[in-house]
Design an enzyme around this catalytic site. Structure first.
Site, mmCIF file in Angstrom:
data_model
loop_
_atom_site.group_PDB
_atom_site.id
_atom_site.type_symbol
_atom_site.label_atom_id
_atom_site.label_comp_id
_atom_site.label_asym_id
_atom_site.label_seq_id
_atom_site.Cartn_x
_atom_site.Cartn_y
_atom_site.Cartn_z
ATOM 1 N N ARG A 94 0.828 -1.206 0.000
ATOM 2 C CA ARG A 94 0.000 0.000 0.000
ATOM 3 C C ARG A 94 0.860 1.253 0.000
ATOM 4 O O ARG A 94 0.520 2.252 -0.641
ATOM 5 C CB ARG A 94 -0.939 -0.031 1.204
ATOM 6 C CG ARG A 94 -2.070 -1.022 1.028
ATOM 7 C CD ARG A 94 -2.800 -1.339 2.299
ATOM 8 N NE ARG A 94 -3.869 -2.308 2.038
ATOM 9 C CZ ARG A 94 -4.515 -3.005 2.960
ATOM 10 N NH1 ARG A 94 -4.205 -2.836 4.245
ATOM 11 N NH2 ARG A 94 -5.463 -3.865 2.619
ATOM 12 N N ILE B 31 2.047 1.868 -3.561
ATOM 13 C CA ILE B 31 1.032 2.521 -4.398
ATOM 14 C C ILE B 31 0.857 3.979 -3.995
ATOM 15 O O ILE B 31 0.653 4.855 -4.843
ATOM 16 C CB ILE B 31 -0.295 1.763 -4.318
ATOM 17 C CG1 ILE B 31 -0.120 0.355 -4.891
ATOM 18 C CG2 ILE B 31 -1.396 2.511 -5.056
ATOM 19 C CD1 ILE B 31 0.467 0.302 -6.294
ATOM 20 N N PHE C 5 -6.552 -0.725 -6.673
ATOM 21 C CA PHE C 5 -5.724 -1.889 -6.326
ATOM 22 C C PHE C 5 -4.979 -1.715 -5.005
ATOM 23 O O PHE C 5 -4.973 -0.632 -4.425
ATOM 24 C CB PHE C 5 -4.784 -2.302 -7.459
ATOM 25 C CG PHE C 5 -3.894 -1.252 -8.059
ATOM 26 C CD1 PHE C 5 -3.561 -0.097 -7.400
ATOM 27 C CD2 PHE C 5 -3.352 -1.451 -9.332
ATOM 28 C CE1 PHE C 5 -2.721 0.844 -7.955
ATOM 29 C CE2 PHE C 5 -2.518 -0.514 -9.909
ATOM 30 C CZ PHE C 5 -2.208 0.632 -9.218
ATOM 31 N N GLU C 6 -4.391 -2.830 -4.537
ATOM 32 C CA GLU C 6 -3.787 -2.925 -3.188
ATOM 33 C C GLU C 6 -4.809 -2.583 -2.098
ATOM 34 O O GLU C 6 -4.485 -1.970 -1.083
ATOM 35 C CB GLU C 6 -2.556 -2.011 -3.067
ATOM 36 C CG GLU C 6 -1.397 -2.405 -3.940
ATOM 37 C CD GLU C 6 -0.764 -3.737 -3.556
ATOM 38 O OE1 GLU C 6 -1.142 -4.305 -2.511
ATOM 39 O OE2 GLU C 6 0.101 -4.214 -4.296
ATOM 40 N N GLY C 7 -6.040 -3.014 -2.317
ATOM 41 C CA GLY C 7 -7.122 -2.713 -1.387
ATOM 42 C C GLY C 7 -7.803 -1.427 -1.796
ATOM 43 O O GLY C 7 -7.178 -0.363 -1.813
#
Length: 379
Positions: A243, A246, A362-364
């Protein structure tokens, strides 16, 4: 415009200078061609690997850069300011190396890690499935134990570098239930592994995102990372770092949009004045600059906590949320500053806006980040 950074060492400053030089020479001249034609930049990641940019936060013992996370993330930001797709793929590669670094045996590390950190093997992260994204415990791709290793069957989705990577951090089910997921270091060239056509994405066209299909592919026993059933622990242990990657990429993208908008506003004139001198537009640029600075500050705060061995999970979610929302706003505002030109492909602002959207997903997703933050507050 270059970012005025507060860096912890002279070595870090030299690394940022090297990154800017490489990014200007190798990324900036190629980005428009590959993004517009949706073609892969063959050889580019090997160049980044030879420069030492693909193993920065990992130990020098195995060929990594031994850099603080706050330094590695600022390198990512510099790459993203020139080519977001390449920076995202670099972040994913770092994420894909994490299982072996944190949970692999010494024999496994000695065998594979030097090539991974040198960029000879570029990695992909294979966790999501068509029906299992945010809910990682719902994975259905199976890894069946055999006399010769593990036989993998099922489908995976949303794999950055799919079909191009030299290895994949693969998560598959070895037993029923949430604790029945295991992690494997899978070679990219595995018999029985195939990939779908690249997804037709809104942005990040230069690096493919694909599905993967495992048709009874056999992996050797020593490809298991950690122990059976440890897969979710391994996956979740890396997500906070991913995270932050990102967040740094989103900040670099927002910085690029701000730079484009400021340069245009200083050159364009209306009613006898530069448009930057009109208060309405000047204030818009000021808000954009404040958003970029805030995004950078949040990811650096989380990274510094990580470097000090402090808990940083909540701060990582805050950074991902703040930075990616900022990227969406700043890129949208950059299009507005450029007016009609911002809506054309003659300027990069419209590409920045398209690329920013996926950062919130993305990445949650950012809804998941709010869930993580609120649960932390509830405790």
């Amino acid at each position: 415009m270059d970012v005025d950074r507060l860096l912890p060492t002279l070595e870090a400053a030299d690394l940022i200078a090297l990154t800017r030089e490489i990014a200007e020479k190798e990324l900036a001249p190629r980005v428009e061609e590959h993004e517009s034609t949706e073609t892969y930049p063959e050889g580019l990641f090997a160049t980044l690997g030879r420069a030492g940019l693909l193993g920065l936060p990992y130990s020098e013992e195995y060929g990594g850069g031994g850099q603080l996370y706050e330094v590695y993330l600022q390198v990512l930001e510099e790459l993203a300011a020139r080519w977001a797709a390449v920076a995202v793929a670099t972040s994913v590669h770092t994420l894909a190396c994490h299982p072996l670094v944190a949970f692999g045996t010494e024999a496994q590390k000695e065998r594979w890690l030097p090539d991974m950190l040198a960029g000879s093997l570029v990695g992909g992260y294979s966790l999501s499935e068509p029906q299992a994204g945010s809910d990682a415990a719902a994975l259905s791709c199976r890894a069946e134990r055999t006399d010769n290793g593990y036989r993998i069957s099922g489908s995976k989705a949303w794999i950055t570098h799919g079909g191009k990577a030299g290895f994949y951090a693969l998560f598959a089910r070895t037993a029923p239930g949430g604790h029945g997921i295991s992690c494997f270091l899978a070679p990219g060239a595995t018999e029985g592994l195939s990939f779908g056509r690249p997804e037709r994405k809104m942005g990040l066209h230069g690096v493919p995102t694909t599905s993967a299909h495992w048709d009874g592919a056999l992996l050797d026993t020593d490809r298991l990372i950690g122990v059976e059933g440890q897969g979710l622990q391994i996956a979740f242990s890396a997500l906070d770092c991913g995270r932050l990657g990102i967040a740094a990429c989103a900040t670099g993208l927002a910085q690029a949009a701000l730079t484009t908008a400021v340069e245009y506003a200083n050159e364009r004139t209306t009613f006898g004045r530069r448009i930057v001198d009109h208060q309405g537009l000047g204030f818009l640029l000021a808000d954009m600059a404040a958003a970029v600075d805030s995004a950078r500050a949040t990811y650096l705060d989380a990274a510094r906590r990580r470097d000090l061995g402090m808990p940083f999970g909540r701060q990582a979610s805050v950074a991902k949320l703040i930075a990616t929302d900022a990227a969406m706003k700043v890129t949208t505002d950059a299009v507005q500053v450029l007016g009609g030109y911002g809506y054309t492909r003659d300027f990069p602002a419209e590409r920045y806006m398209r690329e920013a959207k996926i950062m919130q997903i993305f990445e949650g997703t950012n809804q998941i980040q709010r869930l993580v933050i609120s649960r932390g507050l509830a405790r």
